[in-house]
Design an enzyme around this catalytic site. Sequence first.
Site, PDB file in Angstrom:
ATOM      1  CG  HIS A   1      -5.271  -2.863  -0.187  1.00  0.00           C
ATOM      2  ND1 HIS A   1      -4.390  -2.489  -1.164  1.00  0.00           N
ATOM      3  CD2 HIS A   1      -5.126  -1.951   0.808  1.00  0.00           C
ATOM      4  CE1 HIS A   1      -3.748  -1.390  -0.780  1.00  0.00           C
ATOM      5  NE2 HIS A   1      -4.181  -1.041   0.401  1.00  0.00           N
TER       6      HIS A   1
ATOM      7  CD  GLU B   1      -2.272  -3.178  -3.993  1.00  0.00           C
ATOM      8  OE1 GLU B   1      -3.511  -3.261  -3.839  1.00  0.00           O
ATOM      9  OE2 GLU B   1      -1.575  -2.393  -3.326  1.00  0.00           O
TER      10      GLU B   1
ATOM     11  CB  SER C   1      -0.947  -0.049   1.209  1.00  0.00           C
ATOM     12  OG  SER C   1      -2.055   0.795   1.005  1.00  0.00           O
TER      13      SER C   1
END
Lengths: 320, 320
Positions: B275, B205, B103
């Site tokens: 995630h 992602e 992230s």
Amino acid sequence: MTSLTLFTPAGALAKAENLKRAARRLGQLGFDVTVDADALARHQRFAGDDATRLAALHRVADAAPSVALATRGGYGMTRLLDQIDWDRVARSIEHGTRWVGYSDLTALQNGLIARKKGLSMWAGPLACDDFGRSEADGGVDEVTRDCFLEAMSGALEAVGFRAPTAEFDGLEVRGRLWGGNLTVLCSLLGTPHWPKVKGGVLFLEDINEHPYRVERMLLQLQQAGVIDAQAAVLLGDFSGAAKSPLDRGYGIKDAVGALRSRTRTPVLTGLPFGHIRTKVCLPVGATVEMFVQGREAILGWQSDARLAHHHAHDHDHAHH
Amino acid sequence: MTSLTLFTPAGALAKAENLKRAARRLGQLGFDVTVDADALARHQRFAGDDATRLAALHRVADAAPSVALATRGGYGMTRLLDQIDWDRVARSIEHGTRWVGYSDLTALQNGLIARKKGLSMWAGPLACDDFGRSEADGGVDEVTRDCFLEAMSGALEAVGFRAPTAEFDGLEVRGRLWGGNLTVLCSLLGTPHWPKVKGGVLFLEDINEHPYRVERMLLQLQQAGVIDAQAAVLLGDFSGAAKSPLDRGYGIKDAVGALRSRTRTPVLTGLPFGHIRTKVCLPVGATVEMFVQGREAILGWQSDARLAHHHAHDHDHAHH
């Protein structure tokens, strides 16, 4: 009568009703309105597939109406950027076409600046959003309407706004006006569609983006050297995002503060532009001058009327 | 025992409970766990102000534990990038520290690649998200745990995944692995923190980003020449975004299709990363090889164990 064409370059219209209402109202305001053949086209979330929307854009450019007003934004312009015939678009502007819109149109407006110096489009209303609302949904904002009419007549030569404080009292800057929607603009960074403007006046707005996301994009522009290279940055509206309990007081003021602490470029807030009802028209790509007195900022440029006067003047001189 | 430090470089932790649970579980897994002094610090939405978080990062680098595992992501890394002492971070890696996270950590991992060739960090779990959940909230994912343990032991040398179709059967590529969270990665474009990797294997992602926003970012990377310059693109999970009735069937497959139609670089989907609960560990910055047989893809690299073996081997040769 001033010819005006409505076209849909990005997202599909949810219903024809707002388009019809916008066309009727613009007609009542004195425009000779044409609705592009594919203004209501649909392909998934887009107003027709890429070829359809690209053809519509080129068709409008070739027709060169006085006003080319987009019906709505959404997403779709950046899909077309690589394929746009910028010469055709440029010719329409040289023939007098005023292209108008905001939001996703930011990609078109700044893509033009990336290639064609001295040409400009108008950051201003979108037909359905600003002229298509039912009376129950708020109707037409008078300031937006009047500013649009003045800009489309060629007479608009300045807009004023009030900053929240007098900290920029005495500021005077001059440079090319560029920018628009922050997310869309940032999606051009690193691509051939990015306008490498130095010493410009960069204006920015966004909707539904949490302040931390706004800040991340502002810091990206700063880290990329873009902010420091500008004469000034003007921030419009940044509303619509849901707050989170995790924010603990962090908000858009902090995002602006994070930018200000990292640059010496004046960062003004309060520009009446964005995804809000009341919005001015701004000549994206034109050279503007800004003066601040106390809290009052005036952003001015050479109107077409003044330019025409200058040209006539030059002509006189040439015959002396 | 393997030393492991938990630190919080970006967003503040909402509550101490998940951190305590993660520390306890990681202890049970055999790590000698240290919690950084400011792991629970708070300043607005951040885990302490920029100076506090920067000091924590440098403190962890100087301590050079075997594992430096971030507690969570959020937003905050890009605020620090300009001020990070990359030599200190690099020294910790040379001393054997494995930095782990995903992230917002994408900014740190790729910022390192932008400066230090040959060094790598691990895209992998975050302590609170992956080891801190209560049993009622799902507990610890076994695959995530086992892959993490193997990677932290230095033994992990490949991960496999299944593509949705066999269209890439026979593909073999080799290049530097880079990327991570799409939004965070794109926020580095145009800045000095952007890793200019050519011929690499780019993995991506994201979460809670509508497919049209994912597409806009993918097209930005393509228009910036980034996608075409890679040996392959691997897409992980892109879930969490609310669909809109305006989509009319448009979804992530269309976004991926829009990218594929614009590049000859193989764009594979199905990478178990993002995630999501089940995620592998990936050496960001390392040279990887990928082989596809039918639908089965294997992504491999030289493990520390194998590297150590090679070094020993070289050493033997030197004495012949």
